[in-house]
Scaffold this active site. Structure first.
Site, PDB file in Angstrom:
ATOM      1  N   LYS A 208       0.806  -1.227   0.000  1.00 15.38           N
ATOM      2  CA  LYS A 208       0.000   0.000   0.000  1.00 15.38           C
ATOM      3  C   LYS A 208       0.833   1.268   0.000  1.00 15.38           C
ATOM      4  O   LYS A 208       0.330   2.347  -0.315  1.00 15.38           O
ATOM      5  CB  LYS A 208      -0.993  -0.005   1.149  1.00 15.38           C
ATOM      6  CG  LYS A 208      -2.161  -0.934   0.875  1.00 15.38           C
ATOM      7  CD  LYS A 208      -3.440  -0.440   1.493  1.00 15.38           C
ATOM      8  CE  LYS A 208      -4.637  -1.263   1.071  1.00 15.38           C
ATOM      9  NZ  LYS A 208      -4.528  -2.677   1.469  1.00 15.38           N
TER      10      LYS A 208
ATOM     11  N   SER B 145       2.975 -23.568  13.287  1.00 18.39           N
ATOM     12  CA  SER B 145       3.220 -24.823  14.008  1.00 18.39           C
ATOM     13  C   SER B 145       1.974 -25.710  14.042  1.00 18.39           C
ATOM     14  O   SER B 145       1.915 -26.670  14.811  1.00 18.39           O
ATOM     15  CB  SER B 145       3.731 -24.519  15.419  1.00 18.39           C
ATOM     16  OG  SER B 145       2.796 -23.716  16.103  1.00 18.39           O
TER      17      SER B 145
HETATM   18  C1  LIG Z   1      -5.261  -3.636   1.131  1.00 18.14           C
HETATM   19  C2  LIG Z   1      -4.694  -4.977   1.026  1.00 18.14           C
HETATM   20  C3  LIG Z   1      -5.133  -5.883   0.048  1.00 18.14           C
HETATM   21  C4  LIG Z   1      -6.279  -5.583  -0.909  1.00 18.14           C
HETATM   22  O1  LIG Z   1      -6.088  -4.433  -1.675  1.00 18.14           O
HETATM   23  P1  LIG Z   1      -7.351  -3.679  -2.347  1.00 18.14           P
HETATM   24  O2  LIG Z   1      -6.761  -2.590  -3.137  1.00 18.14           O
HETATM   25  O3  LIG Z   1      -8.214  -3.172  -1.227  1.00 18.14           O
HETATM   26  O4  LIG Z   1      -8.081  -4.700  -3.151  1.00 18.14           O
HETATM   27  C5  LIG Z   1      -4.500  -7.118  -0.022  1.00 18.14           C
HETATM   28  N1  LIG Z   1      -3.507  -7.461   0.822  1.00 18.14           N
HETATM   29  C6  LIG Z   1      -3.071  -6.619   1.775  1.00 18.14           C
HETATM   30  C7  LIG Z   1      -1.970  -7.063   2.667  1.00 18.14           C
HETATM   31  C8  LIG Z   1      -3.632  -5.348   1.907  1.00 18.14           C
HETATM   32  O5  LIG Z   1      -3.186  -4.528   2.865  1.00 18.14           O
END
Ligand SMILES: *Cc1c(COP(=O)(O)O)cnc(C)c1O
Length: 336
Positions: free
Chosen positions: A57, A323
């Protein structure tokens, strides 16, 4: 089906790559030996777990911040998030010298809340859903002039996430499919736009958890619908897509080839598989691709990549799964 006129293009995604280069890691893709043997194809793992905040993100957040005006930067930014978007905003804002306020629902695990505070953002915990947290952000936007950077439904965020596909196709230009954890759809939208522009025949497959798969349900209904939020091992995939969704719903409708749902038991086995195959620590959301493959729900007909989207998991929960012990999620007990 056509994309919204304001949807990001391949050129926007290439520009995003230049804009975020100083903050975001160009992550490696590694071959997963056991998953490849199971699939009968090379399965590449795109290791977004290696990003400075432990999840992809940061790409979208860094790109959105790079596009703010000086005035917007002075008034500060904010978001509501199930965790990783909040971390990304907090980290990228601190690096840019901007004030960040993060609103989170009470369902978000405490470890994620602490991590965001440690990154220097102000955290407010509001209500039991993403919607309650969003209402507080809307209020701050009106009263304090804060700029809300949403977790997925925004062209600059989508363009940032799409940079993953540029890197993947540099590493493996012959990819037949990309398997993407799917929640609000920012990640899969950006990836689909870039990947299909570069390689029209590529298949884009989204995987969500069975309980509360907002985009899957919305695609089936032909319009954004609400789902009930249920505690899940894939807590980063929780939350709705927004009834007023503008970008990710139409982009997913136009460009996503298939969506698959996995159970909590299957996610549990997906986490174990990534640990067993490549000794990876991952959160449940990151393990849904392997989970779908192991469950026999995903058929691959050429070299494929899976987005290993994050590793921000409660350590005790991860150790229990690694585990082989049962874990409690809400009032369910999950076993592999
Ligand atoms: C936000 C997120 C997603 C999904 O992403 P979107 O853009 O909301 O579809 C998947 N994996 C992780 C670890 C995330 O933080």
């Amino acid at each position: 089906m056509t994309l919204p006129a304001s949807a990001p293009t391949l050129a926007d995604i290439r520009a995003a790559r230049d804009a975020i280069g100083g903050l975001v890691l160009r992550t490696p893709s590694i071959v997963a030996r056991e998953l490849s043997a199971l699939a009968g194809q090379d399965v590449l793992l795109k290791l977004e777990t290696l990003q400075p905040i432990g999840a992809f993100k940061l790409r979208g957040a860094a790109n959105a911040i790079s596009r703010l005006s000086d005035k917007q930067k002075r008034h500060g930014i904010g978001c509501c998030s199930t965790g990783n978007h909040g971390r990304a905003i907090a980290y990228a804002a601190a690096r840019a010298g901007i004030r960040a306020t993060i609103c989170l629902s009470a369902l978000v695990p405490e470890a994620k809340v602490r991590a965001i505070r440690d990154l220097g953002a102000e955290v407010r915990r509001i209500g039991n859903s993403q919607d309650d947290a969003q209402a507080e952000i809307d209020r701050l936007a009106r009263s304090d002039g804060l700029t809300d950077i949403p977790p997925f439904d925004h062209p600059h965020v989508i363009a940032g996430q799409g940079t993953i596909a540029l890197e993947l196709l540099e590493d493996r230009p012959d990819l037949a499919a990309i398997v993407v954890p799917l929640s609000g759809g920012g990640l899969i939208s950006g990836i689909a736009i870039a990947a299909k522009a570069l390689r029209p025949e590529i298949r884009i497959i989204g995987v969500s958890m069975e309980n509360g798969a907002a985009m899957h349900e919305s695609l089936a209904a032909g319009r954004p619908v609400e789902v009930t939020e249920v505690p899940s091992l894939a807590d980063s995939l929780g939350g709705g897509i927004g009834l007023g969704n503008q970008w990710t719903f139409p982009i997913c409708r136009a460009l996503v080839d298939q969506t698959i749902l996995v159970s909590e038991e299957e996610i549990y086995r997906g986490i174990q598989a990534l640990m067993g195959d490549q000794k990876l620590v991952t959160e449940g959301a990151a393990a849904v691709g392997p989970a779908a493959l192991i469950a026999g729900k995903l058929k691959l007909d050429g070299p494929s990549a899976m987005i290993i989207s994050g590793h921000n998991v409660d350590p005790d929960q991860f150790l229990a799964i690694a585990s082989g012990q049962p874990v409690k999620i809400g009032d369910q007990t999950i076993r592999g």
